[in-house]
Scaffold this motif. Structure first.
Motif, PDB file in Angstrom:
ATOM      1  N   ILE A  13       0.824  -1.213   0.000  1.00 36.40           N
ATOM      2  CA  ILE A  13       0.000   0.000   0.000  1.00 36.40           C
ATOM      3  C   ILE A  13       0.857   1.262   0.000  1.00 36.40           C
ATOM      4  O   ILE A  13       0.552   2.222  -0.700  1.00 36.40           O
ATOM      5  CB  ILE A  13      -1.022  -0.003   1.174  1.00 36.40           C
ATOM      6  N   VAL A  14       1.940   1.259   0.760  1.00 31.26           N
ATOM      7  CA  VAL A  14       2.830   2.426   0.804  1.00 31.26           C
ATOM      8  C   VAL A  14       3.480   2.620  -0.562  1.00 31.26           C
ATOM      9  O   VAL A  14       3.535   3.740  -1.082  1.00 31.26           O
ATOM     10  CB  VAL A  14       3.897   2.278   1.906  1.00 31.26           C
ATOM     11  N   THR A  15       3.937   1.528  -1.155  1.00 26.38           N
ATOM     12  CA  THR A  15       4.572   1.603  -2.468  1.00 26.38           C
ATOM     13  C   THR A  15       3.582   2.104  -3.515  1.00 26.38           C
ATOM     14  O   THR A  15       3.921   2.933  -4.363  1.00 26.38           O
ATOM     15  CB  THR A  15       5.137   0.225  -2.875  1.00 26.38           C
ATOM     16  N   ALA A  16       2.345   1.628  -3.461  1.00 26.12           N
ATOM     17  CA  ALA A  16       1.321   2.057  -4.416  1.00 26.12           C
ATOM     18  C   ALA A  16       1.011   3.536  -4.262  1.00 26.12           C
ATOM     19  O   ALA A  16       0.876   4.258  -5.264  1.00 26.12           O
ATOM     20  CB  ALA A  16       0.054   1.229  -4.229  1.00 26.12           C
ATOM     21  N   LEU A  17       0.913   4.018  -3.035  1.00 27.87           N
ATOM     22  CA  LEU A  17       0.633   5.440  -2.814  1.00 27.87           C
ATOM     23  C   LEU A  17       1.786   6.321  -3.291  1.00 27.87           C
ATOM     24  O   LEU A  17       1.564   7.367  -3.909  1.00 27.87           O
ATOM     25  CB  LEU A  17       0.330   5.702  -1.338  1.00 27.87           C
ATOM     26  N   LEU A  18       3.010   5.894  -3.013  1.00 25.61           N
ATOM     27  CA  LEU A  18       4.173   6.651  -3.492  1.00 25.61           C
ATOM     28  C   LEU A  18       4.204   6.681  -5.014  1.00 25.61           C
ATOM     29  O   LEU A  18       4.495   7.722  -5.616  1.00 25.61           O
ATOM     30  CB  LEU A  18       5.464   6.050  -2.948  1.00 25.61           C
ATOM     31  N   CYS A  19       3.889   5.575  -5.632  1.00 27.81           N
ATOM     32  CA  CYS A  19       3.873   5.509  -7.097  1.00 27.81           C
ATOM     33  C   CYS A  19       2.775   6.404  -7.665  1.00 27.81           C
ATOM     34  O   CYS A  19       2.989   7.113  -8.644  1.00 27.81           O
ATOM     35  CB  CYS A  19       3.672   4.069  -7.553  1.00 27.81           C
ATOM     36  N   PHE A  20       1.600   6.381  -7.048  1.00 30.39           N
ATOM     37  CA  PHE A  20       0.473   7.173  -7.544  1.00 30.39           C
ATOM     38  C   PHE A  20       0.744   8.672  -7.453  1.00 30.39           C
ATOM     39  O   PHE A  20       0.492   9.416  -8.392  1.00 30.39           O
ATOM     40  CB  PHE A  20      -0.799   6.818  -6.763  1.00 30.39           C
ATOM     41  N   PHE A  21       1.259   9.109  -6.299  1.00 27.28           N
ATOM     42  CA  PHE A  21       1.436  10.546  -6.091  1.00 27.28           C
ATOM     43  C   PHE A  21       2.790  11.084  -6.553  1.00 27.28           C
ATOM     44  O   PHE A  21       2.881  12.243  -6.952  1.00 27.28           O
ATOM     45  CB  PHE A  21       1.217  10.895  -4.613  1.00 27.28           C
ATOM     46  N   HIS A  28       8.832   5.679  -5.490  1.00 26.98           N
ATOM     47  CA  HIS A  28       8.485   4.299  -5.119  1.00 26.98           C
ATOM     48  C   HIS A  28       9.637   3.339  -5.395  1.00 26.98           C
ATOM     49  O   HIS A  28       9.835   2.381  -4.672  1.00 26.98           O
ATOM     50  CB  HIS A  28       7.216   3.848  -5.836  1.00 26.98           C
ATOM     51  N   PHE A  57       2.567   1.132 -11.391  1.00 28.72           N
ATOM     52  CA  PHE A  57       1.380   1.168 -10.537  1.00 28.72           C
ATOM     53  C   PHE A  57       0.509  -0.070 -10.776  1.00 28.72           C
ATOM     54  O   PHE A  57       0.038  -0.703  -9.826  1.00 28.72           O
ATOM     55  CB  PHE A  57       0.587   2.452 -10.790  1.00 28.72           C
TER      56      PHE A  57
END
Length: 75
Positions: A13-21, A28, A57
Motif C-alpha cells: 500500500i505504501v509503495t502504491a501510494l508513493l507511485c500514484f502521487f 516508489h 502502478f
C-alpha cells in the motif's frame, strides 16, 4: 512440507501510494531499493511523462512488483 514464499519488508500500500502521487520522480523505486531505475525515472520524467509509473502502478496492484532482492511486496 509446504513451500512458503519469502515476502519483502516493504508494504504494497505504501509503495502504491508513493507511485500514484510521486511516480514521475521514481520515489516508489527508491523506497524499494531500486536506486538506479529511480534515477532513470527522474531523468526521463517518469519514462517520458508518466508511462513508466503507470506500468509500475499496475504491477504493484496486481502483485508483480518486487523489491531490490526480487521479493514480492508485503500485502
Amino acid at each position: 512440507m509446504t513451500a512458503t514464499a519469502t515476502v519483502g519488508q516493504k508494504p504494497m500500500i505504501v509503495t502504491a501510494l508513493l507511485c500514484f502521487f510521486l511516480g514521475v520522480l521514481g520515489v516508489h523505486r527508491f523506497y524499494v531499493g531500486k536506486v538506479g531505475t529511480g534515477i532513470l525515472q527522474i531523468v526521463t520524467f517518469g519514462g517520458f511523462f508518466g508511462i513508466w509509473p503507470l506500468i509500475d502502478f499496475i504491477m504493484i496492484l496486481i502483485g508483480k512488483f518486487t523489491d531490490k532482492q526480487g521479493q514480492p511486496l508485503a500485502r
